[in-house]
Design an enzyme around this catalytic site. Sequence first.
Site, short mmCIF file in Angstrom:
data_model
loop_
_atom_site.label_atom_id
_atom_site.label_comp_id
_atom_site.label_asym_id
_atom_site.label_seq_id
_atom_site.Cartn_x
_atom_site.Cartn_y
_atom_site.Cartn_z
CG ASP A 55 -1.59 -22.77 15.59
OD1 ASP A 55 -0.80 -22.09 14.86
OD2 ASP A 55 -1.06 -23.69 15.92
C1 GLC Z 1 -1.79 -26.17 13.67
C2 GLC Z 1 -2.49 -24.88 12.92
C3 GLC Z 1 -3.78 -24.05 13.04
C4 GLC Z 1 -4.80 -25.12 13.22
C5 GLC Z 1 -4.31 -25.70 14.90
C6 GLC Z 1 -4.74 -26.99 14.79
O1 GLC Z 1 -0.14 -26.22 14.29
O2 GLC Z 1 -0.86 -23.70 12.98
O3 GLC Z 1 -3.35 -23.16 11.67
O4 GLC Z 1 -5.19 -24.73 13.27
O5 GLC Z 1 -2.51 -26.39 14.97
O6 GLC Z 1 -4.95 -27.88 14.24
#
Ligand code: GLC
Length: 741
Positions: free
Chosen positions: A271
């Site tokens: 993430d």
């Molecule tokens: C965010 C989220 C994730 C998302 C990623 C990109 O923090 O937790 O679900 O796809 O970053 O935006």
Amino acid sequence: MATMSATTATPSKDLASIEKRVTALLSKMTLAEKVGQMSQRDGNDGFAPDYLVDALRAGRVGSVINAVDVDVINELQRIAIEESRLGIPLLIGRDVIHGFKTIMPIPLGQAASWNVDVVRDGASIAAREAAANGINWTFAPMIDITRDPRWGRIAESLGEDPFLASKLAVAMVQGFQGDDLADDSTIAATAKHFAGYGASESGKDYNTTNIPENELRNVHLQTFNAAVDAGVATLMTSFSDLDGIPATASQFLLQQVLRDEWQFDGVVVSDWDSIRQLSIHGLTENDRESAFEAVTAGVNMEMHGDAYRKHLEDLVNEGHVPLARVDEMVASILRTKFRLGLFESPYVDTSAIVNGNDALAVAKRAALESVVLLKNDAAVLPLSADTINSIAVIGPLADAPYEQLGTWTFDGDPALSVTGLQAIIDFVGDGVNVTYERAMETSRSRDTATFHDAVEKARDADVAVLFLGEEAILSGEAHSRANIDLPGAQAELVRQVRATGTPVIAVIMAGRPLTLLNILDDVDAILYAWHPGTMGGPAIADLLFGVESPSGKLPVSFPRLVGQVPIYYAHKNTGKPPTPDTVVEFDDIDTRAPQTSFGMTAYHLDAGYKPLFEFGYGLSYTEFTYENIRVDKGEIGLGDTVTISAKLTNIGKIKGVEIAQLYIRDLVGNVTRPVKELRGFKRVRLDPGQTATIDFQLHTDDLAFYGRNMQLMTEPGKFHAWIGGSSETDLRTEFRIVDQD
Ligand code: GLC
């Protein structure tokens, strides 16, 4: 992906040929280029920043996130392909969670449709619109199981139940990825957040999760297993600490479960910066150690952070990370790019017209089937434009084109939205006088002085339709709430409108279950619309006026009080289960009662033990009855199938759709089992007076669970089975699995 320079495409399903190409390309790559593939860099709106262009030319980028200008994306691809040594195309990632330009209901709302076709169609439209914009990878579906409406990300989830959420997760993966990842209207999907994120303590986002392996396997891993079996291209690790090891560094999750047990050969992406966060969690000292932990666990690609690109080469050259491990990580990335057909057709044909006509129809269908009728006293709904002369439309969400889209709508276009107010005006035409008062600046406004005009308009109208709830920003990532009542003075607004004597219809837009006890007696009907997306207004208008009858069923339990959380239907029996006769009314408690004179079972003195509205609950404008439940065999052996059936009748005066549900209970297990578990559901459309036989086939494998030793097992023994219109159905039969040895 459509192409500007087509060559002979390798069918994305020719896996043997793809493996040969992966091996051949890998053998040409330097360590620096390999580490480059493991790095996802940030894109920008509208231009290609120098740092990115330089890195692309050096072959140091495997993917770009958040580039959304299709011409810029084509230019980034061109640089990567024509100006780097090996010309490896890019994965272009974006959060296309419930729509791209055309927004579907939030996933929790889509889950209330219990309709795999509607959910699949919505993802397919999203993929088509995103692909036409240059996106070839979405970070969806989010398939974390959660039983905590305080958690803001419940909005993105598919609810509390692993069986329902698994069916819908598979439908979303199929919608995004289609039958061929290389098709120009399909994109790679991401099952996220692996795993257990929905159990964040206190519903606070990013918070600690402690989940025993048995619970993790029987509840939280089910949807991911289903998504992997359905061929999801990628997974994303969760931010959260799982039993002391953050998921981004969990060898148990990423290697033992995902790779060894499930044989997943796709990409695991971290993430956002979750690799570098390992040192913030306190698992590592620094980014170098974090890079070591993540690559050892099996994270193929780093989103946003620079731990991999700063430290992986040294870790390999110093012998801390085997080159073979990096090769394994990169092979999955290349494999995914080959499967996407990016080497043959990396560019978007910007002249291609993305036909949007059906998109709005799909969005409306999804919204229509996601709305749940929670209350309808005296059949106040549906309204009739023939008998109604005036309608007062009131509230902060009645004419809110952006808010109705909900959370995670980066590229949604509010200009496409049709609001509830507009749709009601369009629906009734000139024959009915529609008045409107916002009454509150935002859902959180506490100033009741602004209520006067709304209340007077309600007094003068035949019916008041109040659009209440919470704005999109009040749910989603990092937006958890400890108090899940209607915010601000909304309850007071309801009370004042009720006092006029005009019938009150509440249409609630929210990203979570809200606690509704404080308005329940002051409204005649409640349509729970979640955040219904672009076509929420026309869907709500059609339901208000009976063009269709509501068919949605709750994918999540609604607590009476937030203090009951977590509250869910598939709970364990405990050794002292509550029953109505063990529950005392809080106000009736005799303060001198002997300590053990009442209760002594698992319930709250001031809330009881039931939710306000249970999982699977949803009313219709007609009425359905279930009877004559039966099994075709009272005893079956392991490997056999039992058929459970019942008769469903529409005893009302209009046609309607009922979602018939099958629940089971394994009465005695190697570990304790829930008092009910969903194991089937069917949408049944019946005309007034019509009866249908509903039957479900259950194989003994459908009754399997992870036992004490974490082995998947089905045990001989007695089972109860129910069929009904919600998880509180009491229409029950039973059967036994017998040991045939
Ligand atoms: C965010 C989220 C994730 C998302 C990623 C990109 O923090 O937790 O679900 O796809 O970053 O935006």
